[in-house]
Design a protein around this motif. Structure first.
Motif, PDB file in Angstrom:
ATOM      1  N   GLY A  95      33.296  46.870  26.635  1.00 27.08           N
ATOM      2  CA  GLY A  95      31.848  46.899  26.786  1.00 27.08           C
ATOM      3  C   GLY A  95      31.379  46.271  28.085  1.00 27.08           C
ATOM      4  O   GLY A  95      30.467  46.781  28.742  1.00 27.08           O
ATOM      5  N   LEU A  96      31.988  45.159  28.484  1.00 25.18           N
ATOM      6  CA  LEU A  96      31.621  44.521  29.746  1.00 25.18           C
ATOM      7  C   LEU A  96      31.928  45.439  30.924  1.00 25.18           C
ATOM      8  O   LEU A  96      31.119  45.574  31.850  1.00 25.18           O
ATOM      9  N   LEU A  97      33.081  46.080  30.897  1.00 29.37           N
ATOM     10  CA  LEU A  97      33.436  46.986  31.986  1.00 29.37           C
ATOM     11  C   LEU A  97      32.523  48.202  32.006  1.00 29.37           C
ATOM     12  O   LEU A  97      32.114  48.668  33.070  1.00 29.37           O
TER      13      LEU A  97
ATOM     14  N   ALA B  98      27.992  46.553  25.488  1.00 29.41           N
ATOM     15  CA  ALA B  98      28.866  45.403  25.297  1.00 29.41           C
ATOM     16  C   ALA B  98      28.470  44.673  24.031  1.00 29.41           C
ATOM     17  O   ALA B  98      27.374  44.808  23.535  1.00 29.41           O
ATOM     18  N   ARG B  99      29.407  43.892  23.557  1.00 32.25           N
ATOM     19  CA  ARG B  99      29.153  43.012  22.417  1.00 32.25           C
ATOM     20  C   ARG B  99      29.321  41.596  22.916  1.00 32.25           C
ATOM     21  O   ARG B  99      30.072  41.345  23.848  1.00 32.25           O
TER      22      ARG B  99
ATOM     23  N   SER C  81      39.310  34.412  25.048  1.00 33.49           N
ATOM     24  CA  SER C  81      39.894  35.731  25.251  1.00 33.49           C
ATOM     25  C   SER C  81      39.027  36.753  24.517  1.00 33.49           C
ATOM     26  O   SER C  81      38.895  36.685  23.291  1.00 33.49           O
ATOM     27  N   PRO C  82      38.413  37.681  25.256  1.00 31.32           N
ATOM     28  CA  PRO C  82      37.540  38.655  24.599  1.00 31.32           C
ATOM     29  C   PRO C  82      38.333  39.663  23.790  1.00 31.32           C
ATOM     30  O   PRO C  82      39.503  39.928  24.070  1.00 31.32           O
ATOM     31  N   THR C  83      37.677  40.230  22.782  1.00 36.58           N
ATOM     32  CA  THR C  83      38.297  41.333  22.050  1.00 36.58           C
ATOM     33  C   THR C  83      38.372  42.538  22.983  1.00 36.58           C
ATOM     34  O   THR C  83      37.694  42.583  24.022  1.00 36.58           O
ATOM     35  N   VAL C  84      39.151  43.521  22.613  1.00 38.99           N
ATOM     36  CA  VAL C  84      39.235  44.749  23.401  1.00 38.99           C
ATOM     37  C   VAL C  84      37.858  45.410  23.454  1.00 38.99           C
ATOM     38  O   VAL C  84      37.440  45.901  24.506  1.00 38.99           O
ATOM     39  N   ASP C  85      37.126  45.397  22.345  1.00 41.60           N
ATOM     40  CA  ASP C  85      35.769  45.971  22.324  1.00 41.60           C
ATOM     41  C   ASP C  85      34.854  45.263  23.321  1.00 41.60           C
ATOM     42  O   ASP C  85      34.101  45.916  24.041  1.00 41.60           O
ATOM     43  N   THR C  86      34.878  43.937  23.328  1.00 45.33           N
ATOM     44  CA  THR C  86      34.034  43.176  24.248  1.00 45.33           C
ATOM     45  C   THR C  86      34.423  43.451  25.686  1.00 45.33           C
ATOM     46  O   THR C  86      33.565  43.706  26.539  1.00 45.33           O
ATOM     47  N   LEU C  87      35.717  43.424  25.979  1.00 41.70           N
ATOM     48  CA  LEU C  87      36.198  43.690  27.336  1.00 41.70           C
ATOM     49  C   LEU C  87      35.786  45.090  27.781  1.00 41.70           C
ATOM     50  O   LEU C  87      35.260  45.283  28.884  1.00 41.70           O
TER      51      LEU C  87
ATOM     52  N   GLU D  11      32.458  51.052  34.596  1.00 37.72           N
ATOM     53  CA  GLU D  11      33.897  51.321  34.610  1.00 37.72           C
ATOM     54  C   GLU D  11      34.409  51.407  33.179  1.00 37.72           C
ATOM     55  O   GLU D  11      33.726  51.021  32.237  1.00 37.72           O
ATOM     56  N   GLU D  12      35.611  51.922  33.050  1.00 37.97           N
ATOM     57  CA  GLU D  12      36.225  52.114  31.741  1.00 37.97           C
ATOM     58  C   GLU D  12      37.543  51.351  31.682  1.00 37.97           C
ATOM     59  O   GLU D  12      38.319  51.364  32.634  1.00 37.97           O
ATOM     60  N   LEU D  13      37.779  50.696  30.558  1.00 37.65           N
ATOM     61  CA  LEU D  13      39.030  49.972  30.347  1.00 37.65           C
ATOM     62  C   LEU D  13      40.121  50.960  29.951  1.00 37.65           C
ATOM     63  O   LEU D  13      39.909  51.829  29.107  1.00 37.65           O
ATOM     64  N   THR D  14      41.273  50.832  30.571  1.00 36.44           N
ATOM     65  CA  THR D  14      42.443  51.587  30.137  1.00 36.44           C
ATOM     66  C   THR D  14      43.567  50.597  29.887  1.00 36.44           C
ATOM     67  O   THR D  14      43.717  49.612  30.614  1.00 36.44           O
ATOM     68  N   LEU D  15      44.323  50.832  28.846  1.00 42.15           N
ATOM     69  CA  LEU D  15      45.463  49.995  28.499  1.00 42.15           C
ATOM     70  C   LEU D  15      46.720  50.840  28.635  1.00 42.15           C
ATOM     71  O   LEU D  15      46.760  51.969  28.168  1.00 42.15           O
ATOM     72  N   GLU D  16      47.720  50.282  29.252  1.00 45.05           N
ATOM     73  CA  GLU D  16      48.982  50.996  29.425  1.00 45.05           C
ATOM     74  C   GLU D  16      50.090  50.156  28.812  1.00 45.05           C
ATOM     75  O   GLU D  16      50.287  49.004  29.201  1.00 45.05           O
ATOM     76  N   ALA D  17      50.766  50.711  27.833  1.00 46.34           N
ATOM     77  CA  ALA D  17      51.861  50.007  27.171  1.00 46.34           C
ATOM     78  C   ALA D  17      53.149  50.808  27.343  1.00 46.34           C
ATOM     79  O   ALA D  17      53.165  52.014  27.121  1.00 46.34           O
ATOM     80  N   ARG D  18      54.188  50.113  27.743  1.00 43.31           N
ATOM     81  CA  ARG D  18      55.505  50.735  27.878  1.00 43.31           C
ATOM     82  C   ARG D  18      56.539  49.817  27.237  1.00 43.31           C
ATOM     83  O   ARG D  18      56.413  48.598  27.337  1.00 43.31           O
ATOM     84  N   PRO D  19      57.550  50.388  26.606  1.00 46.21           N
ATOM     85  CA  PRO D  19      58.567  49.549  25.971  1.00 46.21           C
ATOM     86  C   PRO D  19      59.173  48.572  26.978  1.00 46.21           C
ATOM     87  O   PRO D  19      59.482  48.933  28.113  1.00 46.21           O
TER      88      PRO D  19
END
Length: 98
Positions: free
Chosen positions: A55-57, A95-96, A47-53, A62-70
């Motif tokens: 960087g790969l995108l 990327a790393r 499982s890659p870190t958020v930084d690695t993920l 492309e850019e990684l976006t995270l969406e969190a909702r309760p």
């Protein structure tokens, strides 16, 4: 990319890579890592870190976006960077290694 389910990080990388018609080897070269690391990520063996993920995108434009909702899982999404944003990303930060 369908929004009906939350892809794993590896599935997200694979989908985006295939959408851009890039091989694992080409992505590894862009991201300054090994093809085997890309394979392990895409197969969800690591499982890659958020930084690695992220960087790969970015290496795919492309850019990684995270969406969190309760009460809901975190949703991973990729969006295409516009040309100005892509030009501002230093190659060393693309990327790393995983």
């Amino acid at each position: 990319m369908p929004h009906d389910r939350n892809p794993s990080p590896g599935e997200l990388v694979r989908r985006v890579r295939e959408r851009h018609h890039v091989t694992q080897k080409e992505l590894a070269q862009r991201a300054h890592t090994a093809q085997s690391a890309i394979s392990r990520i895409e197969c969800d063996r690591i499982s890659p870190t958020v930084d690695t993920l992220s960087g790969l995108l970015r290496a795919l434009g492309e850019e990684l976006t995270l969406e969190a909702r309760p009460g809901r899982p975190i949703v991973l999404r990729a969006r295409v960077l516009d040309s100005e944003e892509t030009q501002q990303v230093p190659q060393a930060d693309a990327a790393r290694t995983a």
